[in-house]
Design an enzyme around this catalytic site. Structure first.
Site, mmCIF file in Angstrom:
data_model
loop_
_atom_site.group_PDB
_atom_site.id
_atom_site.type_symbol
_atom_site.label_atom_id
_atom_site.label_comp_id
_atom_site.label_asym_id
_atom_site.label_seq_id
_atom_site.Cartn_x
_atom_site.Cartn_y
_atom_site.Cartn_z
ATOM 1 N N ASP A 1 0.823 -1.220 0.000
ATOM 2 C CA ASP A 1 0.000 0.000 0.000
ATOM 3 C C ASP A 1 0.853 1.265 0.000
ATOM 4 O O ASP A 1 0.350 2.362 -0.255
ATOM 5 C CB ASP A 1 -0.971 0.011 1.198
ATOM 6 C CG ASP A 1 -0.281 -0.059 2.563
ATOM 7 O OD1 ASP A 1 0.961 -0.160 2.615
ATOM 8 O OD2 ASP A 1 -1.003 -0.009 3.578
ATOM 9 N N TYR B 1 12.145 2.777 -0.848
ATOM 10 C CA TYR B 1 11.458 1.467 -0.890
ATOM 11 C C TYR B 1 10.158 1.574 -1.670
ATOM 12 O O TYR B 1 9.923 0.815 -2.624
ATOM 13 C CB TYR B 1 11.179 0.964 0.545
ATOM 14 C CG TYR B 1 10.154 -0.156 0.575
ATOM 15 C CD1 TYR B 1 10.448 -1.410 0.054
ATOM 16 C CD2 TYR B 1 8.876 0.061 1.107
ATOM 17 C CE1 TYR B 1 9.510 -2.434 0.065
ATOM 18 C CE2 TYR B 1 7.927 -0.954 1.122
ATOM 19 C CZ TYR B 1 8.251 -2.195 0.589
ATOM 20 O OH TYR B 1 7.312 -3.201 0.588
#
Ligand code: NAD
Ligand code: DAU
Length: 331
Positions: free
Chosen positions: A121, A147
């Protein structure tokens, strides 16, 4: 099915392999894992006789092509997954997450093999605490960290390979997982093992940041549903209505461990720290009939604490190194 599971020696991948061996004994499982600091053979010890474990990198195109050619489907978990590490060393995330996914895509394209790409998410960026919206599959990508930017990049590659080359792939974007076999660098296991080793838990900033917690078994159950019934080309959001601030998670954890709920340290905040994630899982429930089973967070957390208490030999060798790294960063 002959399944190739990349990153199967990591937290979610190992739990996926355990569930597959238990619930789908007719499947054969090959794990491809580079055994980075986050991969652990011990996590697969209970299924050692039931699977094939290949130590190798998802960037090794020849090896990947050979394993993909022998498979009916690939479930792609392998990634560099820790935000704090990606801030310190973004290149490793780029290599594993973007180039690694590219290598997998080229192999499934060449051999006409079904792919499920496991994502996060975090690709959607963050929400204000009082924003009434939650993430859906049409939320624009807006990643904040190295990331999440590299995971977003990998998702976009999958979408492009579906559209341009007709690759049969699905994507899932899941919220924060907890449960057994999670590396002690991550929030919940770090705090449990801090208490178990006589350290004080460490909360970044004020602890107001909200994460949307889901038990790892529920995540993997959803992945399995998508693999069986998902439509190629589609993205599915996986979440369990589990929004909680870090402060409230930590206080619950301390209470469950019989400690004073205020017995922790506030430490240096994460750079660019995302404030809130929230998944709207209604499309997945409506379309595939998936529902989480672990709906009582305190129960799931209690069982996770028990697992770490009972499995000290699994995490103890990692703990001091992880804490030394955090200490250097004032965290
Ligand atoms: P993890 O860090 O515990 O495990 C990652 C595994 O991938 C390790 O076994 C590691 O050795 C392996 N790996 C890393 N680079 C590799 C490479 N180049 N080649 C082969 N193997 C390599 O991660 P996790 O928490 O289990 O996450 C698995 C996947 O789920 C990731 O793609 C992550 O982005 C995604 N995800 C995680 C969460 C979460 O809360 N942990 C939530 C949503 C999505
Ligand atoms: O949302 C899904 C993502 O969840 C996954 O894609 C990532 O791979 C996974 O690592 C996780 O990312 P987070 O950054 O949310 O997880 P982490 O466990 O690192 O931190 C959770 C929250 O707790 C976050 O707001 C930072 C905070 N934190 C973390 C640590 C390690 C602390 O307050 N103290 C800590 O010691």
């Amino acid at each position: 099915m002959r399944l190739l599971v990349t990153g199967g020696a990591g937290f979610i991948g190992a739990n996926f392999v355990h569930a597959t061996v238990r619930d789908y004994p007719e499947d054969t499982v090959t794990v491809l894992d580079a055994m980075t600091y986050a991969g652990c053979r011990e996590s697969l010890a209970v299924v050692d006789d039931d699977i094939r474990l290949v130590e190798g990198d998802v960037n090794d195109a020849e090896l990947v092509a050979r394993l993909v050619a022998e498979s009916d489907a690939v479930v792609h978990f392998a990634a560099e997954t820790h935000v704090d590490n990606s801030l310190a060393d973004p290149q490793s995330s780029l290599r594993a997450n973007v180039l690694g996914t590219f290598t997998i895509l080229e192999a499934v394209r060449r051999h006409g093999v079904r792919l499920h790409h496991v994502s996060t998410d975090e690709v959607y960026g963050d929400l204000e605490l009082d924003d009434p919206r939650r993430f859906t599959e049409s939320t624009p990508y807006n990643p904040s960290s190295p990331y999440s930017a590299t995971k977003a990049g990998s998702d976009l590659l999958v979408r492009a390979w579906v559209r341009s080359y007709g690759v049969q792939a699905t994507i899932s974007n899941c919220s924060n997982n907890y449960g057994p076999y999670q590396h002690v660098e991550k929030f919940i296991p770090r705090q449990i093992t801090n208490v178990l080793t006589g350290r004080r838990p460490k909360l970044y900033g004020k602890g107001a940041n909200v994460r949307d917690w889901i038990h790892v078994e529920d995540h993997n159950d959803a992945v399995r549903s998508i693999l069986a019934k998902g439509q190629p080309g589609r993205t599915y959001l996986i979440g369990a209505e589990g929004e909680r601030s870090n402060l409230s998670v930590l206080r619950t954890l301390l209470e469950l461990m019989g400690r004073d709920p205020d017995d922790f340290d506030h430490v240096v905040d994460r750079a660019g720290h995302d404030l809130r994630y929230a998944i709207d899982p209604s499309a997945l429930s409506a379309e595939l009939g998936w529902k989480p089973k672990h709906i009582d967070f305190a129960d799931g957390l209690r069982a996770t604490i028990d697992w770490y208490r009972d499995n000290e030999s699994w995490w103890r060798p990692l703990k001091d190194t992880v804490e030394a790294r955090y200490e250097k960063r004032g965290q």
